[in-house]
Design a protein around this motif. Sequence first.
Motif, PDB file in Angstrom:
ATOM      1  N   TYR A 173      43.743 -87.015 -74.079  1.00 48.48           N
ATOM      2  CA  TYR A 173      43.825 -85.690 -75.095  1.00 48.48           C
ATOM      3  C   TYR A 173      43.452 -86.240 -76.465  1.00 48.48           C
ATOM      4  CZ  TYR A 173      44.997 -82.086 -71.746  1.00 48.48           C
ATOM      5  OH  TYR A 173      44.891 -81.579 -70.472  1.00 48.48           O
ATOM      6  N   TYR A 206      43.934 -87.340 -64.852  1.00 46.60           N
ATOM      7  CA  TYR A 206      44.670 -88.070 -65.779  1.00 46.60           C
ATOM      8  C   TYR A 206      46.044 -88.066 -65.423  1.00 46.60           C
ATOM      9  CZ  TYR A 206      46.226 -84.172 -68.084  1.00 46.60           C
ATOM     10  OH  TYR A 206      46.676 -82.743 -68.400  1.00 46.60           O
ATOM     11  N   ARG A 227      47.259 -85.946 -62.531  1.00 47.22           N
ATOM     12  CA  ARG A 227      46.866 -84.543 -62.426  1.00 47.22           C
ATOM     13  C   ARG A 227      45.291 -84.263 -62.121  1.00 47.22           C
ATOM     14  NH1 ARG A 227      48.251 -79.842 -65.760  1.00 47.22           N
ATOM     15  NH2 ARG A 227      48.413 -79.147 -63.608  1.00 47.22           N
ATOM     16  N   HIS A 230      41.062 -80.603 -65.363  1.00 44.78           N
ATOM     17  CA  HIS A 230      41.474 -79.132 -65.482  1.00 44.78           C
ATOM     18  C   HIS A 230      41.003 -78.915 -67.076  1.00 44.78           C
ATOM     19  CE1 HIS A 230      45.137 -81.118 -66.336  1.00 44.78           C
ATOM     20  NE2 HIS A 230      45.334 -80.341 -67.235  1.00 44.78           N
ATOM     21  N   HIS A 232      42.514 -76.133 -69.966  1.00 42.42           N
ATOM     22  CA  HIS A 232      43.446 -75.149 -70.133  1.00 42.42           C
ATOM     23  C   HIS A 232      42.890 -73.971 -70.895  1.00 42.42           C
ATOM     24  CE1 HIS A 232      47.058 -78.124 -69.735  1.00 42.42           C
ATOM     25  NE2 HIS A 232      45.974 -79.007 -70.110  1.00 42.42           N
TER      26      HIS A 232
HETATM   27 FE    FE Z   1      46.148 -81.055 -69.121  1.00 39.46          FE
END
Ligand code: FE
Length: 303
Positions: A173, A206, A227, A230, A232
């Motif tokens: 991110y 990640y 995870r 995906h 968001h």
């Molecule tokens: Fe996320």
Amino acid sequence: MNKSTPQSNDPMSDLTARVIESMADTRDPRFKEVMSCLVRKLHEFIREVDLTPQEWIAGIEFLTATGKMCDSKRQEFILLSDTLGASMMVVMLDQARAERRNEGSRQATVATEATVQGPYYWEGAPELPLGSNIAEGVIGEPAYYSGKVTDTQGRPLAGALLDVWSGDGEGNYDMQVEGAEMAARARLRTDSEGRYSFWSIRPSFYPIPMDGPVGKMINHMGRDPNRPGHIHMMVSAPGHERVTTHLFVANSPYIDTDIVFGVRDSLIIEYQRHEPGVTPDGQTMKSSYWSASYDFCLIPSGL
Ligand code: FE
Ligand code: BEZ
């Protein structure tokens, strides 16, 4: 001991009763309900596992370390809640409450299921026109996202707001880099027929941050910290319940073992792979790309 506290032959049960009784004078009935239940379950837990003083102090030290890892950028307590499934339990209860309020009204479509928000939401993403590429220069394979936003009666919601964010194609991110600018984030509004579309990337799996006490706990539990891939979305429209959710990449690694238990079957979508050529929005792509389609459905609020 308060005179009104019932006494039994079990001093441990008496202790629990006395702690609960000590809150008799609070003027906040909900606080009393929550704290009484918490004390009862906490005492039950201590007794059930026959907790030793050493284990108790280890727990206190763990919580202290968790608190020390919290600041405006890092919230280790939420991570703890996420990894123990508590966040997802609160999310599911909240949505079930909204659904119960909506029960009496005719429903043509099932409301989009909610999931955890996670630590990487960044308020104030740029508002971009429909069809924009929100991940210009971001590592990853391009993906075209489209669909519509409706209410539970299937009526399109014009001007609904989609606040979108994801990591890049390698699972990082923007916020994880000190001083970085926003990337792979945007706010978009649906058109007069409730439709949306934008370009981004196909997100990768990640691991959650593992450098704190929660990471140590996860390792000790023998769990995998990842995870599944995906993107968001926080979707809102006036007069409707906002839904904070994700779209999950079908067949992504870790889709069955999400470390925060956020996967819901209805949110898993197939990304279609396309060869270079003309895209659904009429552009010409020189490389292969993906497309993903999902219709969001919001519950009317204030019913
Ligand atoms: Fe996320
Ligand atoms: C996330 O998806 O961004 C996330 C959610 C919970 C914990 C860590 C990350």
